[in-house]
Design a protein around this motif. Structure first.
Motif, PDB file in Angstrom:
ATOM      1  N   GLY A  51      43.715  30.938  40.050  1.00  0.00           N
ATOM      2  CA  GLY A  51      44.610  32.004  39.639  1.00  0.00           C
ATOM      3  C   GLY A  51      43.989  33.036  38.720  1.00  0.00           C
ATOM      4  O   GLY A  51      44.673  33.574  37.846  1.00  0.00           O
ATOM      5  N   VAL A  52      42.692  33.345  38.907  1.00  0.00           N
ATOM      6  CA  VAL A  52      42.019  34.279  38.007  1.00  0.00           C
ATOM      7  C   VAL A  52      41.395  35.451  38.764  1.00  0.00           C
ATOM      8  O   VAL A  52      40.425  36.057  38.297  1.00  0.00           O
ATOM      9  CB  VAL A  52      40.948  33.548  37.167  1.00  0.00           C
ATOM     10  N   VAL A  53      41.954  35.798  39.902  1.00  0.00           N
ATOM     11  CA  VAL A  53      41.334  36.809  40.751  1.00  0.00           C
ATOM     12  C   VAL A  53      41.250  38.168  40.067  1.00  0.00           C
ATOM     13  O   VAL A  53      40.232  38.867  40.177  1.00  0.00           O
ATOM     14  CB  VAL A  53      42.080  36.931  42.103  1.00  0.00           C
ATOM     15  N   ALA A  54      42.287  38.574  39.337  1.00  0.00           N
ATOM     16  CA  ALA A  54      42.275  39.898  38.715  1.00  0.00           C
ATOM     17  C   ALA A  54      41.182  40.007  37.665  1.00  0.00           C
ATOM     18  O   ALA A  54      40.428  40.991  37.627  1.00  0.00           O
ATOM     19  CB  ALA A  54      43.641  40.194  38.100  1.00  0.00           C
ATOM     20  N   LEU A  55      41.078  39.008  36.800  1.00  0.00           N
ATOM     21  CA  LEU A  55      40.060  39.035  35.751  1.00  0.00           C
ATOM     22  C   LEU A  55      38.656  38.966  36.333  1.00  0.00           C
ATOM     23  O   LEU A  55      37.763  39.720  35.938  1.00  0.00           O
ATOM     24  CB  LEU A  55      40.287  37.869  34.780  1.00  0.00           C
ATOM     25  N   VAL A  56      38.441  38.051  37.265  1.00  0.00           N
ATOM     26  CA  VAL A  56      37.109  37.863  37.836  1.00  0.00           C
ATOM     27  C   VAL A  56      36.668  39.113  38.586  1.00  0.00           C
ATOM     28  O   VAL A  56      35.533  39.595  38.406  1.00  0.00           O
ATOM     29  CB  VAL A  56      37.083  36.631  38.756  1.00  0.00           C
ATOM     30  N   TYR A  57      37.538  39.659  39.416  1.00  0.00           N
ATOM     31  CA  TYR A  57      37.164  40.852  40.185  1.00  0.00           C
ATOM     32  C   TYR A  57      36.851  42.019  39.252  1.00  0.00           C
ATOM     33  O   TYR A  57      35.839  42.718  39.427  1.00  0.00           O
ATOM     34  CB  TYR A  57      38.294  41.231  41.137  1.00  0.00           C
ATOM     35  N   ARG A  58      37.683  42.224  38.256  1.00  0.00           N
ATOM     36  CA  ARG A  58      37.482  43.337  37.316  1.00  0.00           C
ATOM     37  C   ARG A  58      36.144  43.197  36.592  1.00  0.00           C
ATOM     38  O   ARG A  58      35.377  44.160  36.488  1.00  0.00           O
ATOM     39  CB  ARG A  58      38.626  43.362  36.307  1.00  0.00           C
ATOM     40  N   ASN A  59      35.829  42.005  36.110  1.00  0.00           N
ATOM     41  CA  ASN A  59      34.604  41.826  35.339  1.00  0.00           C
ATOM     42  C   ASN A  59      33.354  41.852  36.210  1.00  0.00           C
ATOM     43  O   ASN A  59      32.318  42.395  35.804  1.00  0.00           O
ATOM     44  CB  ASN A  59      34.681  40.514  34.546  1.00  0.00           C
ATOM     45  N   LEU A  60      33.420  41.262  37.393  1.00  0.00           N
ATOM     46  CA  LEU A  60      32.263  41.328  38.287  1.00  0.00           C
ATOM     47  C   LEU A  60      31.960  42.772  38.669  1.00  0.00           C
ATOM     48  O   LEU A  60      30.800  43.188  38.749  1.00  0.00           O
ATOM     49  CB  LEU A  60      32.505  40.499  39.548  1.00  0.00           C
ATOM     50  N   ASP A  66      26.630  45.399  42.096  1.00  0.00           N
ATOM     51  CA  ASP A  66      25.693  45.292  43.225  1.00  0.00           C
ATOM     52  C   ASP A  66      25.406  43.849  43.618  1.00  0.00           C
ATOM     53  O   ASP A  66      24.833  43.601  44.684  1.00  0.00           O
ATOM     54  CB  ASP A  66      24.372  45.991  42.870  1.00  0.00           C
ATOM     55  N   ALA A  67      25.795  42.912  42.749  1.00  0.00           N
ATOM     56  CA  ALA A  67      25.516  41.504  43.036  1.00  0.00           C
ATOM     57  C   ALA A  67      26.559  40.881  43.949  1.00  0.00           C
ATOM     58  O   ALA A  67      26.361  39.768  44.447  1.00  0.00           O
ATOM     59  CB  ALA A  67      25.437  40.716  41.731  1.00  0.00           C
ATOM     60  N   ILE A  68      27.674  41.574  44.175  1.00  0.00           N
ATOM     61  CA  ILE A  68      28.752  41.023  45.003  1.00  0.00           C
ATOM     62  C   ILE A  68      28.503  41.388  46.459  1.00  0.00           C
ATOM     63  O   ILE A  68      28.491  42.584  46.803  1.00  0.00           O
ATOM     64  CB  ILE A  68      30.126  41.567  44.569  1.00  0.00           C
ATOM     65  N   PRO A  69      28.304  40.427  47.340  1.00  0.00           N
ATOM     66  CA  PRO A  69      28.162  40.756  48.766  1.00  0.00           C
ATOM     67  C   PRO A  69      29.386  41.526  49.253  1.00  0.00           C
ATOM     68  O   PRO A  69      30.517  41.212  48.879  1.00  0.00           O
ATOM     69  CB  PRO A  69      28.056  39.385  49.430  1.00  0.00           C
ATOM     70  N   GLU A  70      29.158  42.522  50.064  1.00  0.00           N
ATOM     71  CA  GLU A  70      30.235  43.427  50.474  1.00  0.00           C
ATOM     72  C   GLU A  70      31.452  42.715  51.067  1.00  0.00           C
ATOM     73  O   GLU A  70      32.588  43.022  50.700  1.00  0.00           O
ATOM     74  CB  GLU A  70      29.689  44.459  51.469  1.00  0.00           C
ATOM     75  N   PRO A  71      31.287  41.739  51.969  1.00  0.00           N
ATOM     76  CA  PRO A  71      32.487  41.078  52.523  1.00  0.00           C
ATOM     77  C   PRO A  71      33.329  40.407  51.443  1.00  0.00           C
ATOM     78  O   PRO A  71      34.563  40.451  51.495  1.00  0.00           O
ATOM     79  CB  PRO A  71      31.905  40.046  53.492  1.00  0.00           C
ATOM     80  N   TRP A  72      32.665  39.808  50.458  1.00  0.00           N
ATOM     81  CA  TRP A  72      33.411  39.119  49.397  1.00  0.00           C
ATOM     82  C   TRP A  72      33.995  40.118  48.405  1.00  0.00           C
ATOM     83  O   TRP A  72      35.066  39.874  47.848  1.00  0.00           O
ATOM     84  CB  TRP A  72      32.508  38.097  48.702  1.00  0.00           C
ATOM     85  N   ARG A  73      33.311  41.236  48.196  1.00  0.00           N
ATOM     86  CA  ARG A  73      33.895  42.276  47.335  1.00  0.00           C
ATOM     87  C   ARG A  73      35.193  42.796  47.932  1.00  0.00           C
ATOM     88  O   ARG A  73      36.195  42.986  47.230  1.00  0.00           O
ATOM     89  CB  ARG A  73      32.906  43.423  47.138  1.00  0.00           C
ATOM     90  N   LEU A  74      35.195  43.017  49.250  1.00  0.00           N
ATOM     91  CA  LEU A  74      36.395  43.522  49.912  1.00  0.00           C
ATOM     92  C   LEU A  74      37.526  42.506  49.848  1.00  0.00           C
ATOM     93  O   LEU A  74      38.686  42.872  49.663  1.00  0.00           O
ATOM     94  CB  LEU A  74      36.076  43.878  51.366  1.00  0.00           C
ATOM     95  N   ARG A  75      37.200  41.233  49.998  1.00  0.00           N
ATOM     96  CA  ARG A  75      38.240  40.198  49.914  1.00  0.00           C
ATOM     97  C   ARG A  75      38.832  40.122  48.509  1.00  0.00           C
ATOM     98  O   ARG A  75      40.053  40.031  48.342  1.00  0.00           O
ATOM     99  CB  ARG A  75      37.655  38.839  50.301  1.00  0.00           C
ATOM    100  N   LEU A  76      37.968  40.168  47.504  1.00  0.00           N
ATOM    101  CA  LEU A  76      38.454  40.124  46.127  1.00  0.00           C
ATOM    102  C   LEU A  76      39.293  41.361  45.805  1.00  0.00           C
ATOM    103  O   LEU A  76      40.327  41.262  45.138  1.00  0.00           O
ATOM    104  CB  LEU A  76      37.274  40.025  45.155  1.00  0.00           C
ATOM    105  N   SER A  78      41.040  43.144  47.901  1.00  0.00           N
ATOM    106  CA  SER A  78      42.324  43.018  48.594  1.00  0.00           C
ATOM    107  C   SER A  78      43.257  42.071  47.854  1.00  0.00           C
ATOM    108  O   SER A  78      44.457  42.360  47.682  1.00  0.00           O
ATOM    109  CB  SER A  78      42.090  42.520  50.024  1.00  0.00           C
ATOM    110  N   GLU A  79      42.724  40.951  47.399  1.00  0.00           N
ATOM    111  CA  GLU A  79      43.551  39.991  46.657  1.00  0.00           C
ATOM    112  C   GLU A  79      44.043  40.592  45.351  1.00  0.00           C
ATOM    113  O   GLU A  79      45.205  40.392  44.961  1.00  0.00           O
ATOM    114  CB  GLU A  79      42.750  38.714  46.377  1.00  0.00           C
ATOM    115  N   ALA A  80      43.172  41.321  44.644  1.00  0.00           N
ATOM    116  CA  ALA A  80      43.567  41.922  43.371  1.00  0.00           C
ATOM    117  C   ALA A  80      44.650  42.973  43.579  1.00  0.00           C
ATOM    118  O   ALA A  80      45.594  43.079  42.783  1.00  0.00           O
ATOM    119  CB  ALA A  80      42.343  42.532  42.686  1.00  0.00           C
ATOM    120  N   ARG A  81      44.548  43.755  44.645  1.00  0.00           N
ATOM    121  CA  ARG A  81      45.574  44.765  44.921  1.00  0.00           C
ATOM    122  C   ARG A  81      46.904  44.116  45.285  1.00  0.00           C
ATOM    123  O   ARG A  81      47.963  44.550  44.823  1.00  0.00           O
ATOM    124  CB  ARG A  81      45.108  45.674  46.062  1.00  0.00           C
TER     125      ARG A  81
END
Length: 396
Positions: A51-60, A66-76, A78-81
Motif C-alpha cells: 500500500g505504498v505506491v504513491a510514496l514509492v512512485y513519487r520518490n523514485l 532513469d533507473a526505472i524501466p519504462e514498462p514498470w514506470r508506466l505501471r507505477l 497508472s497505479e498512482a493516478r
C-alpha cells in the motif's frame, strides 16, 4: 545484522522510498540500490501489496527517474493516478458524511482513511485505504446508523436486536456498505476490540481531540499521542503485514516533533501495551528512519523481546509471499507474546475459547433457534459437524 540490512534488495528499495521525506544519505543509498539488478516484478508486487505506491512512485521519480524501466514506470504511474482519483472520491464522501452527521447533531471524529492520509502525510492521495473510519459516541450510534442508512448505506451484517447489541459491545462498531458499492464506512464508538481488554475510555479520546484544517475546512481528529497508540495496536494486530502500517507510525513521529512522549509511555504502561508500542517504534525507526527521540531509543534497546518480535515480523511475515503468514499457531503465539500481563494473556485465550463456542452461519443454517434459545448453539455444533461428515457434499 540490522533489520534493514537483512532485507532483500527489493524490500530495501521499498523501505527507503516509502517516506514523505528521503534524507540525502537515504537518497544516495536508494540510487545505489537502483543501480543494481533488481527483480522489478517482485518490487512492483510488493509496492501494491504494502500500500505504498504513491510514496514509492513519487520518490523514485524524483531521486532516480532513469533507473526505472519504462514498462514498470508506466505501471507505477497508472497505479498512482488511479489511487489519487479513488482517494479524491473517498475524501468527498468523507466530507459528505461529516456534514450530514454534524447537521443531525452528531459529533464525528474521522480517523484512518482520507483523514489519516491528509493529516499525517499531508496529502489525501499519499496512502491506500479501502474504507472510511468514523468515531461517534455510543449514545449517538443508533442515530448515526439511521443517518447512514438514509444516505444509502446498509449494515454489512444483518443481526437480530440482541445479536446486534452483543456485536456492538464486543466489536465496538459496525461496517456499512454504500448501495453503489464504492464506499465502506466503519462506524465505531470505541477503539481496540475487547480481545485486547484495554481500559481506554472513549470519552478520554473525545476530551483530548483537536480541530485541524482539512480540505479547506476544519474537522476533528485524535490527539497525536492517542493516534500513535491506536496505530501501533492496529498494526500489531495485523502483525505489520503491510509496510503502510509502519509508515503511518513513522510519518506521525516525523510530523509531530512536539509529541508528548512521557504521556505516550504512561498510557502504554497503563494499558499494558508497552511491548506493542516498542515493536512499532523499532520497526518505524529501523525500516523507515522515523526520528524517534534518543531517550526513547535508549529504552527500546533494553526491550529484547520486542526486538526479537520485530525481527520475526520482518523475516517471517512482512516480506513473505506464501500462505504461512496466516498459519494459526504462529499467529496465535505471536499475539500471546505481545501481551505482557497474565490478565491480558488469559483474556486472549478466553477470546479464542469464545470464538470456538460462538455460533457460526453454518450452525444457524443447520438449525434456526429462537432468540431466547441461542445459547444452545454450542451443543448443536457437534451434531451439525457429525451430520456433515456422514453426508458430505449434500443434505442428509
Amino acid at each position: 545484522m540490522s533489520l534493514f540490512s537483512a532485507l532483500p534488495l527489493e524490500a530495501q528499495v521499498l523501505a527507503l522510498a516509502a517516506r514523505t521525506q528521503v534524507e540525502t544519505p537515504s537518497a544516495e543509498k536508494l540510487r545505489a540500490l537502483l543501480a543494481q539488478p533488481l527483480d522489478w516484478a517482485r518490487l512492483y508486487r510488493w509496492v501494491l501489496r504494502h500500500g505504498v505506491v504513491a510514496l514509492v512512485y513519487r520518490n523514485l521519480l524524483q531521486i532516480a527517474p532513469d533507473a526505472i524501466p519504462e514498462p514498470w514506470r508506466l505501471r507505477l504511474e497508472s497505479e498512482a493516478r488511479s489511487l489519487a482519483l479513488h482517494n479524491l472520491h473517498q475524501t468527498q464522501e468523507l466530507l459528505r458524511l461529516i456534514d450530514q452527521l454534524e447537521a443531525e447533531g452528531i459529533p464525528v471524529l474521522p480517523f484512518k482513511g482520507p483523514a489519516l492520509a491528509a493529516l499525517i502525510y499531508g496529502d489525501p492521495a499519499a496512502r491506500v485505504y479501502v474504507d472510511i473510519d468514523l468515531l461517534v459516541r455510543r449514545a449517538d450510534f443508533r442515530k448515526a446508523r439511521r443517518v447512514l442508512e438514509a444516505m444509502g448505506y446498509q449494515a454489512h451484517k444483518m443481526l437480530s436486536g440482541a445479536e446486534e447489541e452483543a456485536y456492538l459491545d464486543t466489536q465496538l462498531g459496525f461496517e456499512f456498505i454504500h448501495e453503489s458499492r464504492h464506499f465502506v464506512v466503519e462506524l465505531h464508538w470505541a477503539f481496540f476490540y475487547t480481545i485486547y481488554d484495554l481500559a481506554l475510555d472513549p470519552e478520554a479520546i473525545w476530551a483530548r481531540h483537536r480541530p485541524v484544517p482539512f480540505a479547506g475546512r476544519t474537522i476533528r481528529t485524535m490527539a497525536p499521542e492517542d493516534l500513535l497508540l491506536y496505530l501501533v495496536i492496529h498494526g500489531n494486530k495485523h502483525r505489520w503485514l503491510k509496510l503502510t502500517w509502519v509508515a503511518d507510525v513513522a510519518e506521525l513521529v516525523r510530523r509531530c516533533p512536539e509529541l508528548d512522549w512521557s504521556f505516550v509511555a504512561q498510557q502504554a504502561r497503563d494499558l499494558g501495551v508497552e511491548r506493542v508500542l516498542a515493536i512499532g517504534l523499532i520497526l518505524a525507526e529501523a525500516l523507515l528512519g522515523a526520528p524517534v527521540p534518543e531517550g526513547i531509543q535508549s529504552r527500546l534497546r533494553q526491550r529484547r523481546i520486542a526486538h526479537r518480535m520485530a525481527r520475526e515480523v520482518v523475516h517471517r511475515w512482512m516480506f513473505r509471499d506464501n500462505t504461512e503468514v496466516y498459519a494459526f499457531w504462529p499467529v496465535f503465539w505471536y499475539h500471546l507474546r505481545e501481551r505482557e500481563r497474565w490478565r491480558h494473556r488469559l483474556g486472549y485465550l478466553g477470546h479464542h475459547l469464545k470464538l470456538a463456542l460462538a455460533p457460526t452461519e453454518k450452525d444457524r443454517a443447520f438449525c434456526r433457534l429462537p432468540e431466547q434459545l441461542t445459547f444452545l448453539y454450542p451443543l448443536i455444533r457437534p451434531v451439525r459437524v457429525l451430520v456433515e461428515r456422514l453426508h458430505p457434499g449434500g443434505n442428509p
